[in-house]
Design an enzyme around this catalytic site. Sequence first.
Site, mmCIF file in Angstrom:
data_model
loop_
_atom_site.group_PDB
_atom_site.id
_atom_site.type_symbol
_atom_site.label_atom_id
_atom_site.label_comp_id
_atom_site.label_asym_id
_atom_site.label_seq_id
_atom_site.Cartn_x
_atom_site.Cartn_y
_atom_site.Cartn_z
ATOM 1 N N LYS A 276 0.837 -1.194 0.000
ATOM 2 C CA LYS A 276 0.000 0.000 0.000
ATOM 3 C C LYS A 276 0.875 1.248 0.000
ATOM 4 O O LYS A 276 1.964 1.257 0.596
ATOM 5 C CB LYS A 276 -0.903 0.012 1.234
ATOM 6 C CG LYS A 276 -1.976 -1.048 1.240
ATOM 7 C CD LYS A 276 -2.829 -0.944 2.495
ATOM 8 C CE LYS A 276 -3.870 -2.061 2.544
ATOM 9 N NZ LYS A 276 -4.879 -1.928 1.484
ATOM 10 N N ARG A 350 -10.677 -11.221 -0.696
ATOM 11 C CA ARG A 350 -11.507 -12.148 -1.472
ATOM 12 C C ARG A 350 -10.904 -13.550 -1.490
ATOM 13 O O ARG A 350 -11.611 -14.529 -1.652
ATOM 14 C CB ARG A 350 -11.706 -11.597 -2.881
ATOM 15 C CG ARG A 350 -10.459 -11.491 -3.710
ATOM 16 C CD ARG A 350 -10.614 -10.551 -4.892
ATOM 17 N NE ARG A 350 -10.731 -9.173 -4.449
ATOM 18 C CZ ARG A 350 -10.926 -8.138 -5.266
ATOM 19 N NH1 ARG A 350 -11.039 -8.340 -6.569
ATOM 20 N NH2 ARG A 350 -11.028 -6.906 -4.797
#
Length: 502
Positions: A276, A350
């Site tokens: 990130k 996910r």
Amino acid sequence: MTALTLSTSAAAALRADAVVVGVSKAAKGGPRLAPGAESVDAAYDGKLASTLETLGATGAEGELTKLPSPAGVKAAVVVAVGLGEAPEDGAGFDPEVLRKAAGTAARALSGAKKAAFALPAADAADVEAVAVGALLGAYAFTAYQADSGKGPLGEVAVVGAKPRDKAHKAAAERAAAVAEEVNRARDLVNTPPNDLNPKAFAAAVQAAGREYGLKVEVLDEKALVKGGYGGIMGVGQGSATPPRLVRVAYSHAKATRTLAFVGKGITYDSGGISLKPPGHNETMKCDMSGAAAVFAAVVAAAKLGLAVNVTGWLALAENMPGGGATRPGDVLRMYSGKTVEVLNTDAEGRLVLADALARASEEAPDAIVDVATLTGAMVLALGDGRFGIMANDDGFRTAVHTAALAEGEDSWPMPLPQQLRKTFDSPTADIANMGVRPGGGLIAGLFLREFVGEGITWAHLDIAGPAFNEGGPFGYTPKGGTGTAVRTLVALARQTADGDLL
């Protein structure tokens, strides 16, 4: 935990540090006192509303005014909280208005031992709304502060409620149980990631299981490898702290339906190899908010003794860029047998959810609801204050949305456009974990749908926006972890137990 009591006494007669009254915004003229304030107004010789108007109060929602009590009011302070526009004659205040008003007052009374809440409480639903709002508003996370200053409000007394009335008593019990579990979820979200890693989270579930008679099963890294949980292991293999899959189950002897709740539990998300950028790491302890909500909802169902079986699945991992981390381009073999090409290691939620959904499907529940801080795309679509709802059944999606709104959890139904499915085709594996950028939240939902068992009703809640409040506190919402989705999940369990949902 702040204590909750019900009182039939007049508000002015209750011994407390403060008494809270409601003020609405009238169409014409000054502020109007809401029902419940009568005895306090009498102590002001019927001039409480005009006194508040002199002090600048308008009755606007969230407005708060404190003033000293006159003779005849045993509490030292009167707290007037705005309820917004006055309802039409004969209509009551919306429950969410009461929740927010009670929460605003409770936050303002931190450090007080007891407060009497003389807000409108015409029926059990009002009693529950006031109690929930006050108990959530009183929350404070001070575990890591040597001198936290004022503690939370010690006791909430709901005035006008009837302790011997079965409906009022049941409302209070629901409020206490649900608020305590929302606050449990908040505590978990706020706990620093060096103290709440997957192993520690699993231990917290085991402790609660012993306390509330829940069945808890924890799969460690050896069991995950042996069982073929490639998604969970793939995300967690770059961390020094290995992942866990936790199954926590509540069952009821008279239950005829089973719900499975699946929660994303990334206890810290660095993004992995797809690191990130600066400014996006500081709050990533909140990436386990979905698992916290699922865990808390199962405990709440047990506390309330709901006649429904509820199984929670917590997919716990730490997404770190260690030497063993999954790389972009790697292919993972999932628990379901499908292979996934990892194009971005920051699309990790996910992957862990996919394994948990496939495992939960094997037990053939009547419905599955997963909860996850899944995509920044959902925040861009809906803002910070609401979560998106996707489902493989439009009727179920509507039911989840309706339940969420009734509990005061802002949300919005979202589609699963089939034309986006081809965008995460992979030339190497069965599918990829990324598709096109536009509609990223919807693509994540489509990806998850691939791992839900055939014929099983399923909904996906993307709570990335409201799970963690980086701004100032408001209403009953604190700064930091919010406990979003706990109340919605409990409402779904209660409706299922009552035969109103499935």
